[in-house]
Scaffold this active site. Structure first.
Site, PDB file in Angstrom:
ATOM      1  N   ASP A  43       0.837  -1.198   0.000  1.00 23.30           N
ATOM      2  CA  ASP A  43       0.000   0.000   0.000  1.00 23.30           C
ATOM      3  C   ASP A  43       0.871   1.247   0.000  1.00 23.30           C
ATOM      4  O   ASP A  43       1.630   1.464   0.950  1.00 23.30           O
ATOM      5  CB  ASP A  43      -0.880   0.010   1.258  1.00 23.30           C
ATOM      6  CG  ASP A  43      -1.986  -1.015   1.176  1.00 23.30           C
ATOM      7  OD1 ASP A  43      -2.149  -1.789   2.136  1.00 23.30           O
ATOM      8  OD2 ASP A  43      -2.677  -1.056   0.146  1.00 23.30           O
TER       9      ASP A  43
ATOM     10  N   ASP B 266     -10.718  -4.948  -0.721  1.00 24.27           N
ATOM     11  CA  ASP B 266      -9.582  -4.548   0.099  1.00 24.27           C
ATOM     12  C   ASP B 266     -10.053  -3.707   1.283  1.00 24.27           C
ATOM     13  O   ASP B 266     -10.558  -2.605   1.117  1.00 24.27           O
ATOM     14  CB  ASP B 266      -8.618  -3.721  -0.766  1.00 24.27           C
ATOM     15  CG  ASP B 266      -7.403  -3.262  -0.009  1.00 24.27           C
ATOM     16  OD1 ASP B 266      -6.592  -2.528  -0.595  1.00 24.27           O
ATOM     17  OD2 ASP B 266      -7.267  -3.624   1.188  1.00 24.27           O
TER      18      ASP B 266
HETATM   19  C1  DX5 Z   1      -6.180   0.515   3.447  1.00 21.51           C
HETATM   20  C2  DX5 Z   1      -5.340  -0.441   2.651  1.00 21.51           C
HETATM   21  C3  DX5 Z   1      -5.692  -1.874   2.942  1.00 21.51           C
HETATM   22  C4  DX5 Z   1      -5.397  -2.239   4.365  1.00 21.51           C
HETATM   23  C5  DX5 Z   1      -6.028  -3.567   4.661  1.00 21.51           C
HETATM   24  O1  DX5 Z   1      -6.050   1.798   2.897  1.00 21.51           O
HETATM   25  O2  DX5 Z   1      -5.524  -0.248   1.270  1.00 21.51           O
HETATM   26  O3  DX5 Z   1      -4.946  -2.743   2.108  1.00 21.51           O
HETATM   27  O4  DX5 Z   1      -4.007  -2.327   4.538  1.00 21.51           O
HETATM   28  O5  DX5 Z   1      -5.831  -3.791   6.013  1.00 21.51           O
HETATM   29  P1  DX5 Z   1      -6.915  -4.579   6.870  1.00 21.51           P
HETATM   30  O6  DX5 Z   1      -6.998  -5.931   6.221  1.00 21.51           O
HETATM   31  O7  DX5 Z   1      -6.290  -4.601   8.229  1.00 21.51           O
HETATM   32  O8  DX5 Z   1      -8.188  -3.830   6.784  1.00 21.51           O
END
Ligand code: DX5
Length: 223
Positions: free
Chosen positions: A39, A178
């Site tokens: 990310d 996501d």
């Molecule tokens: C948020 C990111 C996600 C996040 C997912 O902006 O794009 O990929 O890291 O993390 P979890 O699975 O903890 O929600």
């Protein structure tokens, strides 16, 4: 109908122990993971700062597919850095691109796969005309910027609309969900039609990340 592909679990490195990123990638690789997500946040498009091209370069050493989710303003300016860093899939936000079709073509012409991401408030219709130009449509199921947020169930119709459009048009395009993906929400996303599921906290935030990844894979193996 496009050939049904096996649903992929994609650990988000944002949630890993940053002091041991290499070990963490090896851990999920040992659980049969073949794709991880980096990310990238610029502190403007989202209120957080995270990774850069060197993290992609490092992650690529472990032989997995590395997708970069660019949560940045003016993605055109930094896409070349991630092409050079060896990213396999480069996903930018449609809300941030000056010309999404042109940027998608530029990424594809570089030999990489391209994704377009939609914030929760952006309708699926925005990306429908571009399905032939992309390899992945990312439906954010949380407001982007941080891990550990709650899955937004109201994103399911958006995932399903994309699933119908991709299948009826026979496009070769992943639907990636996501944000907030965990054992309690994963089937909501998979059964809505997502075939790539990004999970950070539900894997790296667990006592045994390898087992957590295996459990998520098990939950979606027949979807
Ligand atoms: C948020 C990111 C996600 C996040 C997912 O902006 O794009 O990929 O890291 O993390 P979890 O699975 O903890 O929600």
């Amino acid at each position: 109908m496009t050939k049904k592909r096996a649903v992929q679990i994609v650990p988000s490195l944002l949630a890993c122990d940053l002091a041991r990123m290499g070990e963490e990638i090896e851990t999920v690789k040992s659980a049969g993971i073949s794709w991880v997500s980096v990310d990238v946040m610029d502190g403007h498009f989202v209120p957080n700062l995270s990774f850069g091209p060197d993290h992609v370069r490092m992650a690529k050493k472990y032989g997995l597919t590395v997708d970069c989710h660019l949560m940045v303003h003016e993605p055109e300016t930094i896409v070349p850095w991630f092409i050079k860093a060896g990213a396999d899939i480069i996903t930018f936000h449609i809300e941030a691109a000056k010309d999404a079709k042109s940027l998608a073509r530029q990424i594809r012409e570089s030999g990489k796969k391209v994704g377009i991401a939609l914030k929760p408030q952006t309708p699926a219709e925005k990306v429908l005309p571009l399905l032939s130009e992309i390899d992945l449509a990312l439906v954010m199921t949380v407001d982007p910027g941080f891990g550990g947020a709650h899955f937004m169930k109201e994103m399911r119709p958006k995932i399903s609309m994309l699933r119908r459009a991709i299948d009826s048009g026979n496009f070769d395009c992943w639907i990636q969900a996501d944000g907030g993906i965990n054992p309690q929400t994963i089937l909501l996303a998979a059964e809505a039609g997502a075939d790539s599921l990004v999970a950070g906290t539900a894997i790296f935030g667990q006592e045994n990340p390898a087992q957590a990844a295996r459990n998520l894979k098990e939950q979606v193996k027949d979807k």
